[in-house]
Design a protein around this motif. Structure first.
Motif, PDB file in Angstrom:
ATOM      1  N   ILE A 492      47.761  22.140  48.666  1.00 14.70           N
ATOM      2  CA  ILE A 492      48.181  22.531  47.320  1.00 14.70           C
ATOM      3  C   ILE A 492      47.321  21.757  46.336  1.00 14.70           C
ATOM      4  O   ILE A 492      47.228  20.529  46.400  1.00 14.70           O
ATOM      5  N   ALA A 493      46.697  22.464  45.424  1.00 15.26           N
ATOM      6  CA  ALA A 493      45.830  21.838  44.424  1.00 15.26           C
ATOM      7  C   ALA A 493      46.447  22.004  43.040  1.00 15.26           C
ATOM      8  O   ALA A 493      46.747  23.121  42.618  1.00 15.26           O
ATOM      9  N   ASN A 494      46.663  20.880  42.366  1.00 19.94           N
ATOM     10  CA  ASN A 494      47.002  20.881  40.939  1.00 19.94           C
ATOM     11  C   ASN A 494      45.705  20.571  40.203  1.00 19.94           C
ATOM     12  O   ASN A 494      45.077  19.548  40.475  1.00 19.94           O
ATOM     13  N   TYR A 495      45.288  21.444  39.274  1.00 25.41           N
ATOM     14  CA  TYR A 495      43.961  21.250  38.693  1.00 25.41           C
ATOM     15  C   TYR A 495      43.920  21.681  37.231  1.00 25.41           C
ATOM     16  O   TYR A 495      44.705  22.517  36.770  1.00 25.41           O
ATOM     17  N   SER A 496      42.991  21.080  36.508  1.00 27.69           N
ATOM     18  CA  SER A 496      42.791  21.427  35.096  1.00 27.69           C
ATOM     19  C   SER A 496      41.526  20.747  34.610  1.00 27.69           C
ATOM     20  O   SER A 496      40.862  20.003  35.337  1.00 27.69           O
ATOM     21  N   ARG A 497      41.204  21.004  33.369  1.00 28.64           N
ATOM     22  CA  ARG A 497      40.277  20.201  32.580  1.00 28.64           C
ATOM     23  C   ARG A 497      41.044  19.755  31.342  1.00 28.64           C
ATOM     24  O   ARG A 497      42.158  20.221  31.088  1.00 28.64           O
ATOM     25  N   VAL A 498      40.441  18.899  30.558  1.00 30.49           N
ATOM     26  CA  VAL A 498      41.108  18.446  29.349  1.00 30.49           C
ATOM     27  C   VAL A 498      41.312  19.590  28.360  1.00 30.49           C
ATOM     28  O   VAL A 498      42.193  19.533  27.500  1.00 30.49           O
ATOM     29  N   ASN A 499      40.538  20.669  28.519  1.00 29.49           N
ATOM     30  CA  ASN A 499      40.637  21.801  27.597  1.00 29.49           C
ATOM     31  C   ASN A 499      41.132  23.079  28.275  1.00 29.49           C
ATOM     32  O   ASN A 499      40.804  24.186  27.860  1.00 29.49           O
ATOM     33  N   THR A 500      41.932  22.947  29.335  1.00 30.24           N
ATOM     34  CA  THR A 500      42.562  24.103  29.978  1.00 30.24           C
ATOM     35  C   THR A 500      43.991  23.742  30.371  1.00 30.24           C
ATOM     36  O   THR A 500      44.315  22.581  30.620  1.00 30.24           O
ATOM     37  N   ALA A 501      44.843  24.736  30.447  1.00 30.97           N
ATOM     38  CA  ALA A 501      46.215  24.526  30.911  1.00 30.97           C
ATOM     39  C   ALA A 501      46.209  24.225  32.407  1.00 30.97           C
ATOM     40  O   ALA A 501      45.479  24.863  33.175  1.00 30.97           O
ATOM     41  N   PRO A 502      47.000  23.267  32.864  1.00 24.06           N
ATOM     42  CA  PRO A 502      47.048  22.939  34.297  1.00 24.06           C
ATOM     43  C   PRO A 502      47.538  24.108  35.141  1.00 24.06           C
ATOM     44  O   PRO A 502      48.427  24.860  34.734  1.00 24.06           O
ATOM     45  N   LYS A 503      46.932  24.243  36.315  1.00 27.05           N
ATOM     46  CA  LYS A 503      47.322  25.279  37.266  1.00 27.05           C
ATOM     47  C   LYS A 503      47.604  24.663  38.629  1.00 27.05           C
ATOM     48  O   LYS A 503      47.142  23.554  38.935  1.00 27.05           O
ATOM     49  N   SER A 504      48.323  25.408  39.457  1.00 31.14           N
ATOM     50  CA  SER A 504      48.623  24.983  40.827  1.00 31.14           C
ATOM     51  C   SER A 504      48.376  26.157  41.760  1.00 31.14           C
ATOM     52  O   SER A 504      48.882  27.263  41.510  1.00 31.14           O
ATOM     53  N   THR A 505      47.603  25.911  42.827  1.00 31.80           N
ATOM     54  CA  THR A 505      47.197  26.982  43.745  1.00 31.80           C
ATOM     55  C   THR A 505      47.310  26.485  45.181  1.00 31.80           C
ATOM     56  O   THR A 505      47.059  25.309  45.465  1.00 31.80           O
ATOM     57  N   LEU A 506      47.667  27.389  46.078  1.00 23.74           N
ATOM     58  CA  LEU A 506      47.731  27.109  47.512  1.00 23.74           C
ATOM     59  C   LEU A 506      46.467  27.620  48.186  1.00 23.74           C
ATOM     60  O   LEU A 506      46.096  28.787  48.021  1.00 23.74           O
ATOM     61  N   TYR A 507      45.782  26.719  48.930  1.00 27.20           N
ATOM     62  CA  TYR A 507      44.553  27.057  49.654  1.00 27.20           C
ATOM     63  C   TYR A 507      44.777  26.874  51.157  1.00 27.20           C
ATOM     64  O   TYR A 507      45.619  26.074  51.586  1.00 27.20           O
ATOM     65  N   ASP A 508      43.963  27.572  51.927  1.00 27.43           N
ATOM     66  CA  ASP A 508      43.906  27.228  53.345  1.00 27.43           C
ATOM     67  C   ASP A 508      42.741  26.271  53.577  1.00 27.43           C
ATOM     68  O   ASP A 508      42.020  25.897  52.646  1.00 27.43           O
ATOM     69  N   ALA A 509      42.553  25.869  54.821  1.00 18.02           N
ATOM     70  CA  ALA A 509      41.580  24.835  55.137  1.00 18.02           C
ATOM     71  C   ALA A 509      40.144  25.258  54.890  1.00 18.02           C
ATOM     72  O   ALA A 509      39.246  24.411  54.807  1.00 18.02           O
ATOM     73  N   ASN A 510      39.902  26.557  54.760  1.00 18.13           N
ATOM     74  CA  ASN A 510      38.545  27.050  54.507  1.00 18.13           C
ATOM     75  C   ASN A 510      38.266  27.296  53.035  1.00 18.13           C
ATOM     76  O   ASN A 510      37.186  27.777  52.673  1.00 18.13           O
ATOM     77  N   GLY A 511      39.234  26.992  52.187  1.00 18.11           N
ATOM     78  CA  GLY A 511      39.035  27.174  50.754  1.00 18.11           C
ATOM     79  C   GLY A 511      39.476  28.531  50.243  1.00 18.11           C
ATOM     80  O   GLY A 511      39.256  28.856  49.076  1.00 18.11           O
ATOM     81  N   LYS A 512      40.104  29.330  51.087  1.00 19.50           N
ATOM     82  CA  LYS A 512      40.608  30.623  50.645  1.00 19.50           C
ATOM     83  C   LYS A 512      41.889  30.430  49.842  1.00 19.50           C
ATOM     84  O   LYS A 512      42.792  29.696  50.263  1.00 19.50           O
ATOM     85  N   LYS A 513      41.977  31.084  48.682  1.00 22.76           N
ATOM     86  CA  LYS A 513      43.191  31.017  47.887  1.00 22.76           C
ATOM     87  C   LYS A 513      44.271  31.876  48.543  1.00 22.76           C
ATOM     88  O   LYS A 513      44.121  33.082  48.703  1.00 22.76           O
ATOM     89  N   ILE A 514      45.375  31.216  48.900  1.00 21.58           N
ATOM     90  CA  ILE A 514      46.488  31.937  49.510  1.00 21.58           C
ATOM     91  C   ILE A 514      47.418  32.482  48.426  1.00 21.58           C
ATOM     92  O   ILE A 514      47.802  33.648  48.446  1.00 21.58           O
ATOM     93  N   LEU A 515      47.767  31.619  47.466  1.00 25.33           N
ATOM     94  CA  LEU A 515      48.672  32.015  46.397  1.00 25.33           C
ATOM     95  C   LEU A 515      48.339  31.259  45.122  1.00 25.33           C
ATOM     96  O   LEU A 515      48.097  30.040  45.158  1.00 25.33           O
ATOM     97  N   GLU A 516      48.335  31.946  43.999  1.00 20.87           N
ATOM     98  CA  GLU A 516      48.352  31.290  42.696  1.00 20.87           C
ATOM     99  C   GLU A 516      49.810  30.948  42.412  1.00 20.87           C
ATOM    100  O   GLU A 516      50.643  31.849  42.218  1.00 20.87           O
ATOM    101  N   LEU A 517      50.130  29.674  42.403  1.00 23.48           N
ATOM    102  CA  LEU A 517      51.532  29.276  42.323  1.00 23.48           C
ATOM    103  C   LEU A 517      52.048  29.203  40.887  1.00 23.48           C
ATOM    104  O   LEU A 517      53.030  29.847  40.543  1.00 23.48           O
TER     105      LEU A 517
END
Length: 806
Positions: A492-517
């Protein structure tokens, strides 16, 4: 041509209009209290099921709070329960009215693969008794069990809320034995007696067994009262044991720390009733001879014996026991414990010389009572390490090292022979997230590897243990914070920049996005007038090094005006003041700008450790002055780039190391910086704590012909510059700050008075290093100071302050 000339003249005239007049109302609109009612969840923290890859998380927005069930294998996300239905059922049972948006669920836990439990506090007051058997009133708490498959909610009959697990409890791996400290010795009790103590610590039927008998104050086996003259009741309390269990629970290890010769330091709590009290604590200052002495002990229950392991190598060395990482699926358990890394007969430690130029990674053989050096780390500045990661049943391990000038991973065999570097190149490896031993793949976070991207942005990567197959897992121009599952199948990745709203996404081990949470809901904040800050890059004072910063403008920004600039600073070396991810902590940046300033944060050489070792250690040996040039040059370069910055009106502000830096700046460049607000500054690093000061500035180790070792520390201090003050300086300190002692500020005050300089000072009574419940009062005093001396606009902020707290 004539029109163009007229336009250019008009622009020049408009751009020269100075900003004058502080916008107190706009600053009040974005207090931390008000922002807390506009922005709710910004990230997710998963609760993993023990026997599957599913997880639960909660997320709150202006629409209310919901709980979700995620199944990564099937790429599904759904509500854990229907809040409308649950609110109706809870209302019927509790008899207090609830609805879906106002459902105060507390302490939700996973009981098994199909059941969760939670609590609801009602408005009903019931009679109960405290630990002294005295009557008290408290709100009745209802317990509920929810079946995920059937959707059935059950009121738990006779529910009694368990008290929190006491902080003194250290559980054995099987959870049946609890070790703690009392009167500087170790004791244990069994689980049955612990359950009694959890309900009432003064239960007279509790049976305790003593483990050690020679613990004394300042050379004990665990925690204890630190007061110079502790009350008997304080001595007899239970305290944390600070032990590390063997993997099988047959014994434990601990560092017994002898601080008897370390000198005391004091603060006076003048607000204590009925009389002020003297607080004392051990505090070694740089260069002082009397240092804590660390001893490694191992205890086995079978023999009921302590054994000290001789691991001595350096004078005044520090010792650290390597822990097994906590499993993600254990993170929310009530009963947690620490196990040493290794086997019941082998554990791993690191030992560090006082000058921090030498660190040994050792394996300790308990049967032989010996420590074998596996890895020697040596540098001419200071060495930093991370815990080793054992693999292949201890036949191999991974070591983090900055030996090449960049932080990287190295693979060793179990005897400490280097097999190969795992990563290399001009980027910084931060942490090992996990290792898939079946595929011999290591997952790790790193920054600075992706081209044309801020080098502080973290990403998740994977690589084979032989160094092949390096691949980016979390792509995108953001900084990623990673929550892994223990088997490394999903992240699970929680990510943002200082100028974007934070997002949370579920990835698998190969970097494939499973779900935009989730995406953080900033709608109320934007309605209030919020605008994102602006990242920038400038060259450092050497004209070569890139510095990364963020600019915060007033939300009513007028490009035709010229604004004072305020730098919010922290010199490092363990971090910098600049936020590279979005944060709702705005007081010293976004909110300060609303008064009518351009506020900037920017790094400096010698700052953040997440770049090269050269960048990080630039200030070694020059801890007062190393970052000042870059901060001044950054402001000058920004003013040349942006005509709305008025370089004749420059302020600077910082807290702790930033308080130290802001005062040093206005005294070093008195014609450039006009106003400084310096909070809790370690202005005199010769009286700040030894570990930070000696590490980042350096300490000279001298060995005499007779073999005696002494340590010499010498550093420039802010008080030596007091005669240079020309501008306005506000010094602020909490009077019981036991981190950066108030003496740091008072010595600067003394020097300023003796130099016949005018300055201002605010002493916050009853406050520690972070200013506690006076942070809002502090903000308005800072606002007043900058408004008066940079905008020539001073207002009485009492009405604003009271409005902000309503």
């Amino acid at each position: 041509m004539g029109i163009a000339l007229v336009c250019s003249v008009l622009v020049a005239q408009n751009i020269s209009t100075p900003q004058s007049g502080a916008n107190y109302e706009l600053a009040a609109r974005f207090s931390s209290k008000r922002v807390g009612k506009m922005v709710f969840s910004t990230s997710i923290t998963p609760m993993w099921f023990k026997n599957s890859d599913r997880f639960i998380y909660s997320y709150e927005t202006p629409a209310g709070k919901n709980w979700y069930l995620v199944d990564p294998a099937n790429a599904t996300k759904k509500l854990l329960f229907d809040p409308v239905v649950i609110a109706a059922q809870v209302t019927e049972i509790v008899k207090d009215p609830f609805d879906a948006q106002h459902l105060p669920i507390q302490n939700l836990k996973i009981k098994d693969e199909n059941t969760v439990t939670f609590e609801i506090t009602s408005s009903i007051e019931i009679e109960s008794k405290d630990d002294n058997n005295k009557p008290k009133k408290e709100k009745k708490i209802f317990g509920f069990s929810y079946d995920i498959r059937s959707g059935k909610l059950t009121n738990i009959d006779g529910f009694e809320k368990e008290k929190p697990v006491p902080t003194w409890a250290n559980f054995s791996p099987d959870g049946q034995m609890i070790v703690f400290s009392r009167n500087f010795d170790l004791y244990y009790m069994d689980r049955e007696d612990f359950d009694k103590a959890r309900k009432n610590e003064k239960d007279s039927t509790i049976v305790e067994y003593r483990i050690s008998k020679d613990g004394i104050k300042d050379f004990g086996y665990g925690g204890g009262p630190t007061s110079l003259y502790p009350e008997k009741e304080d001595i007899e309390k239970r305290y944390p044991a600070r032990i590390v269990w063997s993997p099988d629970g047959s014994g434990f290890a601990l560092i017994r720390r002898d601080e008897r010769k370390v000198k005391d330091l004091w603060v006076i709590d003048v607000l204590k009733q009925p009389r002020p009290i003297l607080e004392n604590y051990k505090y070694q200052m740089p260069g002082e001879a009397d240092a804590p002495q660390n001893h490694l002990f191992v205890y086995t229950f079978k023999d009921s014996t302590f054994k000290e392991i001789n691991v001595s190598a350096f004078k005044d060395q520090e010792i650290s026991i390597s822990y097994q990482p906590i499993l993600e699926k254990e993170r929310f358990d009530d009963i947690r414990f620490s196990r040493w890394l290794g086997s019941p007969q082998r554990l791993y430690i690191s030992r560090t010389s006082r000058d921090l130029k030498r660190i040994d990674i050792c394996v300790v053989d308990l049967a032989a009572d010996s420590a074998k050096v596996l890895v020697e780390e040596r540098l001419n500045t200071y060495v930093e390490i991370r815990p080793i990661h054992l693999i292949n049943k201890g036949k191999e391990f991974i070591q983090w090292s900055e030996r090449t000038g960049w932080a990287h991973l190295y693979l060793y065999d179990g005897d400490g022979n280097l097999k190969n570097p795992i990563t290399s190149g001009p980027f910084h490896v931060e942490n090992i997230i996990g290792v898939d031993e079946a595929t011999r793949t290591v997952y790790f976070t790193a920054c600075g590897k992706e081209a044309d991207e801020n080098p502080y942005y973290f990403h998740l990567y994977k690589v084979k243990l032989d160094g092949s197959g390096l691949a980016l897992v979390t792509a995108g121009n953001f900084s990623f914070d990673i929550n892994p599952i223990d088997n490394n199948k999903y992240f699970i990745a929680n990510y943002s920049r200082v100028n974007t709203a934070p997002k949370s996404t579920l990835y698998d081990a190969n970097g494939k996005k499973i779900l935009e949470l989730e995406t953080c809901d900033l709608s109320l904040l934007l309605e209030a007038g919020y605008q994102f800050p602006e990242p920038f890059t400038v060259k450092a004072g050497d004209g070569i090094t890139d510095l990364y910063g963020v600019m915060y403008k007033p939300y009513d920004f007028d490009p035709s005006k010229r604004y004072p600039i305020i730098e919010y600073v922290y010199p490092g070396p363990q971090t910098e003041a600049t936020n590279y991810i979005w944060s709702r902590g705005m007081d010293r940046t976004d909110r300060l700008a609303q008064l009518g300033f351009v506020v900037v944060t920017v790094g400096n050489r010698g700052g953040h450790p997440n770049r090269s070792k050269w960048y990080h250690n630039f200030g070694y040996g020059n801890l007062r002055d190393y970052g000042l040039e870059d901060q001044k040059v950054a402001a000058e370069r920004l003013a040349a780039r942006f005509p709305f910055i008025d370089i004749s009106r420059v302020g600077i502000h910082g807290h702790s190391g930033g308080g130290f830096m802001s005062t040093a700046a206005i005294l070093t460049y008195p014609d450039f910086y006009k106003v400084a607000v310096s909070c809790a500054g370690n202005h005199e690093n010769n009286i700040y704590n030894r570990w930070w000061s000696e590490k980042h500035h350096g300490v000279q180790e001298n060995v005499s012909d007779k073999g005696d070792t002494t340590f010499v520390y010498n550093i420039k201090k802010n008080s030596e510059l007091a005669k240079n003050l020309k501008g306005r300086l506000l010094l602020i300190h909490g009077d019981i700050d036991n981190n950066v002692h108030p003496g740091n500020t008072m010595r600067v005050v003394d020097a300023l008075i003796k130099a016949n300089k005018r300055f201002d000072m605010l002493l916050l009574p009853g406050q520690r290093h972070g200013f506690g419940d006076m942070t809002e009062y502090f903000f308005w005093r800072m606002a007043d100071y900058y408004s008066r001396y940079l905008l020539d606009d001073y207002k009485n902020t009492v009405d604003i302050f009271e409005l902000n707290n309503n």
